[in-house]
Design a protein around this motif. Structure first.
Motif, PDB file in Angstrom:
ATOM      1  N   LYS A  27       0.824  -1.208   0.000  1.00  0.00           N
ATOM      2  CA  LYS A  27       0.000   0.000   0.000  1.00  0.00           C
ATOM      3  C   LYS A  27       0.861   1.262   0.000  1.00  0.00           C
ATOM      4  O   LYS A  27       1.905   1.315   0.639  1.00  0.00           O
ATOM      5  N   LYS A  28       0.399   2.259  -0.742  1.00  0.00           N
ATOM      6  CA  LYS A  28       1.076   3.545  -0.832  1.00  0.00           C
ATOM      7  C   LYS A  28       0.575   4.474   0.274  1.00  0.00           C
ATOM      8  O   LYS A  28      -0.507   4.271   0.827  1.00  0.00           O
ATOM      9  N   ILE A  29       1.360   5.521   0.547  1.00  0.00           N
ATOM     10  CA  ILE A  29       1.029   6.423   1.658  1.00  0.00           C
ATOM     11  C   ILE A  29       0.795   7.849   1.171  1.00  0.00           C
ATOM     12  O   ILE A  29       1.596   8.404   0.420  1.00  0.00           O
ATOM     13  N   ILE A  30      -0.318   8.423   1.635  1.00  0.00           N
ATOM     14  CA  ILE A  30      -0.568   9.854   1.515  1.00  0.00           C
ATOM     15  C   ILE A  30      -0.384  10.443   2.916  1.00  0.00           C
ATOM     16  O   ILE A  30      -0.923   9.918   3.887  1.00  0.00           O
ATOM     17  N   LEU A  31       0.368  11.502   3.025  1.00  0.00           N
ATOM     18  CA  LEU A  31       0.577  12.161   4.317  1.00  0.00           C
ATOM     19  C   LEU A  31      -0.141  13.502   4.311  1.00  0.00           C
ATOM     20  O   LEU A  31       0.060  14.312   3.402  1.00  0.00           O
ATOM     21  N   TYR A  32      -0.981  13.725   5.306  1.00  0.00           N
ATOM     22  CA  TYR A  32      -1.634  15.029   5.469  1.00  0.00           C
ATOM     23  C   TYR A  32      -1.052  15.711   6.691  1.00  0.00           C
ATOM     24  O   TYR A  32      -1.174  15.224   7.811  1.00  0.00           O
ATOM     25  N   VAL A  33      -0.387  16.857   6.478  1.00  0.00           N
ATOM     26  CA  VAL A  33       0.339  17.522   7.558  1.00  0.00           C
ATOM     27  C   VAL A  33       0.078  19.037   7.507  1.00  0.00           C
ATOM     28  O   VAL A  33       0.928  19.813   7.064  1.00  0.00           O
ATOM     29  N   PRO A  34      -1.110  19.461   7.972  1.00  0.00           N
ATOM     30  CA  PRO A  34      -1.447  20.895   7.958  1.00  0.00           C
ATOM     31  C   PRO A  34      -0.914  21.617   9.178  1.00  0.00           C
ATOM     32  O   PRO A  34      -0.606  21.001  10.200  1.00  0.00           O
ATOM     33  N   THR A  35      -0.840  22.929   9.112  1.00  0.00           N
ATOM     34  CA  THR A  35      -0.496  23.734  10.274  1.00  0.00           C
ATOM     35  C   THR A  35      -1.774  24.120  11.021  1.00  0.00           C
ATOM     36  O   THR A  35      -2.876  23.693  10.642  1.00  0.00           O
ATOM     37  N   PHE A  36      -1.649  24.923  12.064  1.00  0.00           N
ATOM     38  CA  PHE A  36      -2.803  25.328  12.865  1.00  0.00           C
ATOM     39  C   PHE A  36      -3.367  26.656  12.362  1.00  0.00           C
ATOM     40  O   PHE A  36      -2.745  27.363  11.577  1.00  0.00           O
ATOM     41  N   ARG A  37      -4.555  27.000  12.831  1.00  0.00           N
ATOM     42  CA  ARG A  37      -5.184  28.277  12.522  1.00  0.00           C
ATOM     43  C   ARG A  37      -5.351  29.087  13.801  1.00  0.00           C
ATOM     44  O   ARG A  37      -5.728  28.538  14.836  1.00  0.00           O
ATOM     45  N   LYS A  38      -5.138  30.383  13.705  1.00  0.00           N
ATOM     46  CA  LYS A  38      -5.250  31.255  14.865  1.00  0.00           C
ATOM     47  C   LYS A  38      -6.648  31.211  15.472  1.00  0.00           C
ATOM     48  O   LYS A  38      -6.817  31.213  16.693  1.00  0.00           O
ATOM     49  N   ASN A  39      -7.664  31.166  14.624  1.00  0.00           N
ATOM     50  CA  ASN A  39      -9.048  31.211  15.092  1.00  0.00           C
ATOM     51  C   ASN A  39      -9.642  29.822  15.312  1.00  0.00           C
ATOM     52  O   ASN A  39     -10.859  29.673  15.446  1.00  0.00           O
ATOM     53  N   SER A  40      -8.784  28.794  15.314  1.00  0.00           N
ATOM     54  CA  SER A  40      -9.221  27.404  15.525  1.00  0.00           C
ATOM     55  C   SER A  40     -10.246  26.959  14.482  1.00  0.00           C
ATOM     56  O   SER A  40     -11.122  26.136  14.758  1.00  0.00           O
ATOM     57  N   ASN A  41     -10.147  27.491  13.277  1.00  0.00           N
ATOM     58  CA  ASN A  41     -11.022  27.078  12.176  1.00  0.00           C
ATOM     59  C   ASN A  41     -10.778  25.604  11.858  1.00  0.00           C
ATOM     60  O   ASN A  41      -9.647  25.186  11.630  1.00  0.00           O
TER      61      ASN A  41
END
Length: 378
Positions: A201-215
């Protein structure tokens, strides 16, 4: 505005910090000012190097956000009475980020701040002063006043530290070799084993940063749909590892995990995850440039692009000119992965890496030698 409770809490901590000054400094003690449940890449690299250089483990105190094991050793909870005692009585401090405003270094202590990123895309520190909380700015200025050495891993980072960190002291210009080795090493098999992913199986990595307003918009994805759609279009089976920023931990529990949607938020090495991934999905995170360095296919998922640029942070680079497709919704994100044209983005990737200008060297060795020398002088 700070509440009365917060003001009293900070005042009490400050008084405690000063009270412990009656205790002598342990001239052989090093404290890692860590706020995670693991040591970040720079801190872990320095820790390993210190041990290899003969530093005995009882010289080292590791703080963490909970009383957990790090590197198979007990830690001290950050912010506890014991942690303040360890900080006030240690010879060397080392951290990867800003510390509390009540921290006050003693004259014979030495403080190294490595920072936790090698090249940011979003504005940070003084460049983002208009949108940062006043409490953070106070902490940042105090932290820079305490610091004896900062570490910049790229020309881009050095320029920001010199101009926007409220800091006029020494800056070491070297990269952490361990981090960059992990980015380019063959870690796919290791990650497959640790996460229980079948090797086919192949891998997708999801690595977002944070939001100031907790959106939460950027986290509210149908991850199973993404896996199914990409797998169906590619004729290969994929899984997705979701690794959220430490400032967005509260959203990790809302994601539905299973054998195809995997929890990676507390995995210590984002570099190993990037190395193992076939696709990296990110946004305004500096992981973007690490993924470029590792030669990965990168898709930018930015459902809140206009709002982010207007109300949260500006960016050092024009996002629309980056060598990656930008998706504003889940359908566009899936299409961007399925139709990804690697050749189209290859030249632009090299151009942006050249602008960032990652340094060579071996920061962990340099810092470890510096720490050992500081201890041996006493």
């Amino acid at each position: 505005m700070l509440s009365l409770k917060n003001i009293l809490y900070t005042s009490l901590k400050r008084l405690t910090f000063y009270a412990f000054r009656i205790c002598p400094i342990n001239k052989r003690k090093i404290v890692f000012l860590n706020t995670n449940s693991y040591l970040s890449g720079p801190l872990n690299a320095v820790y390993d190097e210190l041990i290899q250089n003969g530093c005995v483990e009882n010289q080292i105190v590791i703080l963490s956000n909970s009383e957990t094991l790090i590197n198979e050793r007990k830690t001290v909870k950050y912010g506890s009475l014991k942690s303040i005692y360890e900080i006030v009585t240690s010879k060397v401090w080392i951290s990867d980020g800003r510390q509390q405003s009540y921290f006050k270094k003693r004259k014979k202590q030495f403080y190294i701040m490595t920072w936790h990123g090698s090249a940011p895309i979003k504005f940070i520190e003084k460049d983002a002063e208009a949108t940062l909380p006043k409490g953070y700015i106070k902490c940042a200025k105090n932290d820079s006043k305490n610091a004896d050495l900062l570490v910049a891993q790229s020309k881009h980072m050095y320029s920001i530290m010199r101009n926007s960190f409220w800091y006029e002291g020494a800056i070491l210009r070297e990269s952490f070799t361990k981090e960059f080795n992990e980015l380019t090493s063959k870690t796919s098999g290791e990650i497959h084993r640790e996460f229980g992913i079948p090797l086919d199986k192949k891998i997708i990595l999801y690595v977002p940063t944070f939001r100031k307003n907790s959106n939460e918009d950027c986290y509210n994805l149908d991850y199973q749909n993404i896996v199914d759609r990409v797998s169906g279009a590619a004729g290969k089976q994929y899984v997705i590892i979701v690794r959220l920023h430490e400032n967005a931990l509260q959203f990790a529990k809302n994601i539905k995990y299973n054998e195809s949607v995997l929890y990676g938020t507390d995995y210590p090495s984002v570099e190993k995850l990037i190395s193992a991934a076939d696709y990296v999905i990110t946004d305004y995170s500096g992981c973007l440039f690490k993924a470029y360095y590792a030669g990965k296919n990168v898709v930018l998922y930015m459902p809140d692009l206009s709002e982010y640029l207007m109300h949260d942070r500006g960016t050092y680079y024009d996002l629309k000119k980056l060598p990656s497709p930008v998706a504003r919704d889940e359908t566009a994100l899936i299409d961007a992965i399925v139709s990804y044209d690697e050749k189209r983005y290859l030249n632009g990737r090299e151009e942006i890496l050249s602008k960032i200008g990652y340094y060579g060297g071996n920061a962990e060795k340099t810092i470890a030698r510096m720490i050992m020398h500081t201890l041996e002088r006493e």
